[in-house]
Design a protein around this motif. Structure first.
Motif, mmCIF file in Angstrom:
data_model
loop_
_atom_site.group_PDB
_atom_site.id
_atom_site.type_symbol
_atom_site.label_atom_id
_atom_site.label_comp_id
_atom_site.label_asym_id
_atom_site.label_seq_id
_atom_site.Cartn_x
_atom_site.Cartn_y
_atom_site.Cartn_z
ATOM 1 N N THR A 1 -11.640 -2.597 -5.526
ATOM 2 C CA THR A 1 -12.133 -2.004 -6.711
ATOM 3 C C THR A 1 -11.468 -2.745 -8.070
ATOM 4 O O THR A 1 -12.311 -2.951 -9.113
ATOM 5 C CB THR A 1 -12.014 -0.623 -6.963
ATOM 6 N N GLU B 1 -13.192 -3.907 0.164
ATOM 7 C CA GLU B 1 -13.913 -2.779 -0.666
ATOM 8 C C GLU B 1 -13.203 -2.826 -1.943
ATOM 9 O O GLU B 1 -12.877 -1.679 -2.343
ATOM 10 C CB GLU B 1 -14.515 -1.537 -0.330
ATOM 11 N N ILE C 1 -3.681 1.838 -11.670
ATOM 12 C CA ILE C 1 -3.744 3.135 -10.898
ATOM 13 C C ILE C 1 -3.942 4.292 -12.008
ATOM 14 O O ILE C 1 -4.623 5.247 -11.769
ATOM 15 C CB ILE C 1 -2.780 3.302 -9.840
ATOM 16 N N GLY D 1 -7.405 5.796 -11.676
ATOM 17 C CA GLY D 1 -7.556 6.898 -10.511
ATOM 18 C C GLY D 1 -6.978 6.438 -9.310
ATOM 19 O O GLY D 1 -6.935 4.833 -8.867
ATOM 20 N N GLY D 2 -6.483 7.406 -8.584
ATOM 21 C CA GLY D 2 -6.086 6.934 -7.057
ATOM 22 C C GLY D 2 -6.977 6.726 -5.850
ATOM 23 O O GLY D 2 -6.616 6.411 -4.960
ATOM 24 N N GLU D 3 -8.375 6.245 -6.348
ATOM 25 C CA GLU D 3 -9.079 6.018 -5.330
ATOM 26 C C GLU D 3 -9.594 4.352 -5.543
ATOM 27 O O GLU D 3 -10.046 3.706 -4.847
ATOM 28 C CB GLU D 3 -10.669 6.602 -5.702
ATOM 29 N N ALA D 4 -8.411 3.772 -6.225
ATOM 30 C CA ALA D 4 -8.493 2.459 -6.516
ATOM 31 C C ALA D 4 -8.187 1.853 -5.188
ATOM 32 O O ALA D 4 -7.336 2.091 -4.624
ATOM 33 C CB ALA D 4 -7.580 1.949 -7.574
ATOM 34 N N ARG D 5 -8.770 0.519 -5.180
ATOM 35 C CA ARG D 5 -8.085 -0.260 -3.750
ATOM 36 C C ARG D 5 -7.995 -1.811 -4.681
ATOM 37 O O ARG D 5 -8.878 -2.402 -5.182
ATOM 38 C CB ARG D 5 -9.446 -0.533 -2.672
ATOM 39 N N SER E 1 0.865 -1.232 -0.048
ATOM 40 C CA SER E 1 -0.039 -0.136 0.247
ATOM 41 C C SER E 1 0.847 1.153 -0.193
ATOM 42 O O SER E 1 0.655 2.263 -0.739
ATOM 43 C CB SER E 1 -0.815 0.060 1.123
ATOM 44 N N VAL F 1 -1.959 3.141 -2.785
ATOM 45 C CA VAL F 1 -3.469 2.831 -2.699
ATOM 46 C C VAL F 1 -3.579 1.703 -1.789
ATOM 47 O O VAL F 1 -2.558 0.959 -1.623
ATOM 48 C CB VAL F 1 -4.197 2.663 -3.862
#
Length: 321
Positions: A170, A168, A288, A292-296, A30, A35
């Protein structure tokens, strides 16, 4: 197409024979990737890779007559290990065919498990020899062109969906050789976590799936990657169809990037993996960039059967640290 009921049936069939491997959040990865990252540790699977799942599912599904005839498998390394070890555990005589480029360790483990090992000059010749031995009466355990094997590999995705529910996730990244792992994982995730995107990863010189997608169907490819465990001479129709329908895209990284990813997994995730899993790290950066940077992220670390000597040799070749 493989359905969730097929994968659930495979999970019941192989329970007690294989390991339910850990699914863990990785603070190190991470931090490296910026992320949240969750890793499915198939490196801790019996035989050192996910291949034990599909091999066990197939062996347990055989009739008494097919088991008595003995089985034959072709492999870049990990499928041979899994068929040899699981066949020995189940009392089935196994023959495994590998190209001479396969890891020496894979040959040693297969022979130690009592399998007959046949070596050929190329993977094309290995597949041809497997077909000939099947025609002579042995029962084939194909590494990826078999719905039972695909369903067995899909149990990885079933466990990931259940064990990482709170993460969660993605986007899930899965390595591709012949495509059984990503096909099964994608089928499981589409049923259990339909909003998750699935990404395949190959290495340059082992691009059977990306070339199939470009051509509109499976086709023979030229193999040159050092990553023998991803080096299928073509994908199958069943795996091509699953990837076409269920996978967002297939990314291709270089051998050097895959080896650097192996080093990154050791240094940052504290996990020993082979380049077939290391390739996910550079591919994760591309995912990523795209989403985008909201990826998990979820990374399926498919195997850990490379020796330290092999990895250090590759790192020196590519001048990596």
């Amino acid at each position: 197409m493989i359905g969730i009921s097929d994968i659930e049936a495979a999970a019941r069939l192989i329970a007690g024979h294989v390991v339910r491997t850990p699914t863990v959040e990785s603070p190190g990865l991470s931090a490296l990737l910026g992320v949240p990252v969750t890793a499915k540790l198939e490196v801790l699977q019996r035989t050192g890779s996910f291949k034990a799942r599909g091999a066990t599912a197939k062996l347990l599904s055989l009739s008494d007559a097919d088991r008595a005839a003995g089985v034959v498998a072709v492999s870049g390394g990990n499928h041979a290990i899994s068929v040899a070890v699981m066949a020995e555990a189940l009392g089935v005589k196994a023959t495994v065919v590998m190209a001479k480029s396969a890891p020496a360790r894979a040959v040693e483990i297969a022979e130690a498990a009592g399998a007959t090992v046949r070596l050929t000059d190329t993977m094309d010749e290995a597949f041809a020899l497997m077909s000939r031995l099947q025609s002579e009466g042995l029962t084939m355990v194909h590494p990826f062109d078999d719905p039972v094997v695909v369903a067995g590999q899909g149990t990885v995705g079933l466990e990931l969906a259940d064990d990482a529910a709170s993460a969660e996730i993605t986007d899930v990244l899965v390595s591709i050789g012949g495509g059984a792992l990503i096909s099964g994982v994608a089928a499981a995730l589409r049923a259990r976590r339909p909003g998750v995107r699935i990404w395949g990863v190959e290495t340059v010189g082992a691009q059977a799936m990306s070339e199939a997608l470009a051509a509109g169907g499976p086709k023979p490819v030229q193999l040159s990657s050092i990553v023998s465990t991803l080096s299928a001479p073509s994908v199958s129709r069943i795996t091509y169809d699953h990837v076409t329908d269920l996978v967002s895209d297939v990314l291709v990284v270089t051998d050097a990037e895959a080896v650097q990813g192996t080093l990154d997994l050791a240094n940052h995730a504290k996990v020993w993996a082979e380049p077939a899993a290391g390739c996910l790290v550079p591919a994760a950066r591309r995912v990523i960039e795209r989403v985008g940077g909201e990826a998990r992220l979820g990374l399926v670390l498919c195997g850990g059967n490379a020796t330290t000597a092999d990895v250090m040799t590759w790192a020196e070749r590519f001048n990596l640290r």
